[in-house]
Each structure stands twice: as structure tokens, then as C-alpha cells.
Design a protein around this motif. Structure first.
Motif, short mmCIF file in Angstrom:
data_model
loop_
_atom_site.label_atom_id
_atom_site.label_comp_id
_atom_site.label_asym_id
_atom_site.label_seq_id
_atom_site.Cartn_x
_atom_site.Cartn_y
_atom_site.Cartn_z
N VAL A 19 -5.08 11.74 -5.74
CA VAL A 19 -3.70 11.25 -5.64
C VAL A 19 -3.55 9.92 -6.35
O VAL A 19 -4.39 9.03 -6.21
CB VAL A 19 -3.30 11.05 -4.15
CG1 VAL A 19 -1.82 10.69 -4.04
CG2 VAL A 19 -3.63 12.27 -3.32
N VAL A 20 -2.45 9.79 -7.12
CA VAL A 20 -2.11 8.51 -7.73
C VAL A 20 -0.78 8.04 -7.14
O VAL A 20 0.14 8.82 -6.92
CB VAL A 20 -2.03 8.57 -9.27
CG1 VAL A 20 -3.40 8.81 -9.88
CG2 VAL A 20 -1.03 9.60 -9.75
N ASP A 21 -0.72 6.75 -6.85
CA ASP A 21 0.47 6.08 -6.33
C ASP A 21 1.08 5.32 -7.50
O ASP A 21 0.45 4.41 -8.04
CB ASP A 21 0.07 5.14 -5.20
CG ASP A 21 1.25 4.49 -4.49
OD1 ASP A 21 2.27 4.21 -5.15
OD2 ASP A 21 1.13 4.25 -3.28
N VAL A 22 2.30 5.69 -7.89
CA VAL A 22 2.90 5.10 -9.09
C VAL A 22 3.78 3.89 -8.79
O VAL A 22 4.44 3.37 -9.69
CB VAL A 22 3.70 6.15 -9.90
CG1 VAL A 22 2.76 7.23 -10.43
CG2 VAL A 22 4.83 6.76 -9.08
N ARG A 23 3.74 3.39 -7.57
CA ARG A 23 4.49 2.17 -7.26
C ARG A 23 3.79 0.97 -7.92
O ARG A 23 2.63 1.04 -8.31
CB ARG A 23 4.58 1.97 -5.75
CG ARG A 23 5.37 3.09 -5.07
CD ARG A 23 5.35 2.98 -3.56
NE ARG A 23 3.98 2.95 -3.08
CZ ARG A 23 3.59 2.28 -2.00
NH1 ARG A 23 4.43 1.58 -1.29
NH2 ARG A 23 2.32 2.32 -1.62
N GLU A 24 4.51 -0.10 -8.00
CA GLU A 24 3.96 -1.31 -8.62
C GLU A 24 2.91 -1.93 -7.70
O GLU A 24 2.88 -1.66 -6.50
CB GLU A 24 5.08 -2.29 -8.95
CG GLU A 24 6.03 -1.75 -10.02
CD GLU A 24 5.31 -1.32 -11.31
OE1 GLU A 24 4.49 -2.10 -11.83
OE2 GLU A 24 5.54 -0.20 -11.79
N PRO A 25 2.01 -2.77 -8.27
CA PRO A 25 0.88 -3.31 -7.50
C PRO A 25 1.26 -3.99 -6.19
O PRO A 25 0.56 -3.83 -5.18
CB PRO A 25 0.22 -4.29 -8.47
CG PRO A 25 0.51 -3.71 -9.81
CD PRO A 25 1.92 -3.15 -9.69
N ASP A 26 2.37 -4.74 -6.17
CA ASP A 26 2.76 -5.41 -4.94
C ASP A 26 3.19 -4.42 -3.86
O ASP A 26 2.87 -4.60 -2.68
CB ASP A 26 3.86 -6.45 -5.19
CG ASP A 26 5.13 -5.86 -5.76
OD1 ASP A 26 5.06 -4.87 -6.52
OD2 ASP A 26 6.21 -6.40 -5.46
N PRO A 56 -5.66 19.67 -9.65
CA PRO A 56 -4.32 19.10 -9.47
C PRO A 56 -4.37 17.59 -9.24
O PRO A 56 -5.33 17.06 -8.68
CB PRO A 56 -3.80 19.80 -8.22
CG PRO A 56 -4.66 21.00 -8.04
CD PRO A 56 -5.99 20.66 -8.63
N VAL A 57 -3.32 16.94 -9.69
CA VAL A 57 -3.13 15.51 -9.46
C VAL A 57 -1.83 15.35 -8.67
O VAL A 57 -0.76 15.74 -9.13
CB VAL A 57 -3.05 14.72 -10.78
CG1 VAL A 57 -2.69 13.26 -10.52
CG2 VAL A 57 -4.36 14.83 -11.55
N TYR A 58 -1.94 14.81 -7.47
CA TYR A 58 -0.77 14.55 -6.65
C TYR A 58 -0.23 13.17 -7.01
O TYR A 58 -1.01 12.25 -7.25
CB TYR A 58 -1.12 14.60 -5.16
CG TYR A 58 -1.45 16.00 -4.70
CD1 TYR A 58 -0.52 16.74 -3.99
CD2 TYR A 58 -2.68 16.57 -4.99
CE1 TYR A 58 -0.81 18.03 -3.58
CE2 TYR A 58 -2.98 17.86 -4.60
CZ TYR A 58 -2.04 18.59 -3.90
OH TYR A 58 -2.33 19.86 -3.51
N VAL A 59 1.08 13.05 -7.04
CA VAL A 59 1.73 11.80 -7.43
C VAL A 59 2.66 11.39 -6.29
O VAL A 59 3.50 12.17 -5.84
CB VAL A 59 2.53 11.96 -8.74
CG1 VAL A 59 3.07 10.61 -9.18
CG2 VAL A 59 1.67 12.59 -9.83
N ILE A 60 2.49 10.14 -5.82
CA ILE A 60 3.29 9.63 -4.72
C ILE A 60 3.91 8.29 -5.10
O ILE A 60 3.34 7.55 -5.92
CB ILE A 60 2.45 9.54 -3.42
CG1 ILE A 60 3.34 9.36 -2.19
CG2 ILE A 60 1.38 8.45 -3.53
CD1 ILE A 60 2.60 9.57 -0.87
#
Length: 104
Positions: A19-26, A56-60
Motif C-alpha cells: 500500500v502507498v499513501d499519497v498524502r503529503e508528508p505532514d 497489486p498496489v493499493y493506493v490510499i
């Protein structure tokens, strides 16, 4: 675009989903689903080489909007990408745990 609800995501995460979290670092540091990798949209191109091949790559993200866009971009590059509907906010509202701090 493929999208899963939080119940399916929780089961897949427990089974070892990437899983990758695409929010900004903060945003990520303030609270993220345990075990997910930080891949902010502001530097998204640089993470493409680090994605696992053949799975698969999950994106959150926070709510599911940015993850849907990012999953579409990944799918256009041949990645089996799946957006998580409801995002981290939905995960937290469901009473699931959050981790804090920067990624390793």
C-alpha cells in the motif's frame, strides 16, 4: 478504475497487501494506516521504480479522491492499482488503528 471498500482493504492489508499513501508528508506523519508506504503526490514520479512488480498496489489518501487519481495514473503505466474508498479518514472513523511519524 478499481476501487475497494475499507472492509476488503483491511482483509487484503492483513494478508500482506502493498500500500502507498499519497498524502503529503505532514499528513502521513500525523496519522496513517500502519504498514503503508509514504508516496506523496508531490513526488509521485520518483516512487514508480520502487513499486513491486507483478502484484497489486493499493493506493490510499485522506478520503479517496487523490488515491483514485493516483491509481488511474499507475494503471495507465501498467500497474495493477487499486484505490481505497474512504481513505485514512474512513479507516480512523471505523475505529481502526493509526500510526504516526514519518516513514522509515
Amino acid at each position: 478504475m478499481r476501487e475497494v471498500d475499507l472492509e476488503v482493504f483491511a482483509a487484503d492489508l492483513a494478508a500482506g497487501a502493498f500500500v502507498v499513501d499519497v498524502r503529503e508528508p505532514d499528513e502521513y506523519a500525523a496519522g496513517h494506516v500502519p504498514g503503508v508506504h509514504s508516496a506523496p503526490l508531490s513526488a509521485f514520479g520518483s516512487v514508480l521504480d520502487g513499486l513491486p512488480a507483478g502484484r497489486p498496489v493499493y493506493v490510499i489518501c485522506a478520503s479517496g479522491n487523490r488515491s483514485l487519481w493516483a491509481a488511474e495514473q499507475l494503471a495507465a503505466r501498467g500497474v495493477d492499482a487499486i484505490s481505497v474508498a474512504g481513505g485514512t479518514a474512513g479507516w480512523a472513523r471505523a475505529g481502526r488503528p493509526l500510526a504516526s511519524g514519518a516513514s522509515a
